[in-house]
Design a protein around this motif. Sequence first.
Motif, short mmCIF file in Angstrom:
data_model
loop_
_atom_site.label_atom_id
_atom_site.label_comp_id
_atom_site.label_asym_id
_atom_site.label_seq_id
_atom_site.Cartn_x
_atom_site.Cartn_y
_atom_site.Cartn_z
N ARG A 18 0.83 -1.21 0.00
CA ARG A 18 0.00 0.00 0.00
C ARG A 18 0.86 1.25 0.00
O ARG A 18 2.02 1.23 0.36
N GLY A 19 0.21 2.35 -0.38
CA GLY A 19 0.90 3.63 -0.38
C GLY A 19 0.01 4.70 -0.98
O GLY A 19 -1.21 4.59 -0.95
N SER A 20 0.64 5.72 -1.54
CA SER A 20 -0.11 6.79 -2.18
C SER A 20 0.66 7.28 -3.40
O SER A 20 1.87 7.12 -3.50
N VAL A 21 -0.08 7.84 -4.33
CA VAL A 21 0.52 8.41 -5.53
C VAL A 21 -0.05 9.81 -5.70
O VAL A 21 -1.24 10.04 -5.50
N CYS A 22 0.83 10.76 -6.03
CA CYS A 22 0.40 12.12 -6.36
C CYS A 22 0.77 12.38 -7.81
O CYS A 22 1.87 12.03 -8.26
N ILE A 23 -0.15 12.98 -8.52
CA ILE A 23 0.03 13.26 -9.95
C ILE A 23 -0.08 14.77 -10.13
O ILE A 23 -1.07 15.38 -9.72
N ILE B 163 -3.44 15.74 -7.98
CA ILE B 163 -4.34 14.71 -7.45
C ILE B 163 -3.48 13.73 -6.66
O ILE B 163 -2.50 13.20 -7.18
N CYS B 164 -3.83 13.51 -5.42
CA CYS B 164 -3.15 12.50 -4.59
C CYS B 164 -4.20 11.47 -4.18
O CYS B 164 -5.32 11.83 -3.82
N MET B 165 -3.82 10.21 -4.29
CA MET B 165 -4.77 9.15 -3.93
C MET B 165 -4.04 7.93 -3.40
O MET B 165 -2.89 7.67 -3.76
N PRO B 166 -4.69 7.17 -2.53
CA PRO B 166 -4.09 5.95 -2.02
C PRO B 166 -4.10 4.85 -3.06
O PRO B 166 -4.94 4.85 -3.97
N PHE B 167 -3.14 3.93 -2.96
CA PHE B 167 -3.14 2.77 -3.86
C PHE B 167 -2.90 1.50 -3.05
O PHE B 167 -2.45 1.53 -1.92
N LYS B 168 -3.25 0.36 -3.70
CA LYS B 168 -2.97 -0.94 -3.11
C LYS B 168 -2.57 -1.90 -4.22
O LYS B 168 -2.93 -1.73 -5.38
N LYS B 169 -1.84 -2.92 -3.85
CA LYS B 169 -1.39 -3.94 -4.79
C LYS B 169 -2.57 -4.85 -5.11
O LYS B 169 -3.29 -5.30 -4.21
N ILE B 170 -2.78 -5.11 -6.43
CA ILE B 170 -3.91 -5.97 -6.82
C ILE B 170 -3.45 -7.26 -7.47
O ILE B 170 -4.24 -8.17 -7.67
N SER B 171 -2.18 -7.35 -7.82
CA SER B 171 -1.65 -8.64 -8.32
C SER B 171 -0.14 -8.65 -8.25
O SER B 171 0.51 -7.66 -8.13
#
Length: 110
Positions: free
Chosen positions: A86-91, A102-110
């Motif tokens: 998990r983490g976050s990405v800012c664009i 835009i900053c949003m959280p992410f998670k691993k899906i595969s």
Amino acid sequence: MSEKIKLSERKGEYKASKNIGSYDVGFKFTLDDSGNIVSLKFSNSWDQLKELDKINIGSPDSTETEFSFADPNDVLYVIYFDSYSRGSVCIYSDNKRTKEEICMPFKKIS
């Protein structure tokens, strides 16, 4: 003290999403075991990378948790891992008409 995770161990596909007002923003990226982003896709299925392109974000042995890079359209991305999956990405986009962040959280899906 927890063991540091190498960038090569973070290989996989990640998905970020955020609700902004009345719509959802979605974003996926794929990281290979050599420290390369090999796919960058927004929810509209627009792929930011050409079929054979890849963006190196760091050494496979790096244990850093923050990586930044620009895509071929000069959009800046900052990826921060706060755990293994998990983490976050800012664009950040700054063109002649608009300036967006835009900053949003992410998670691993595969």
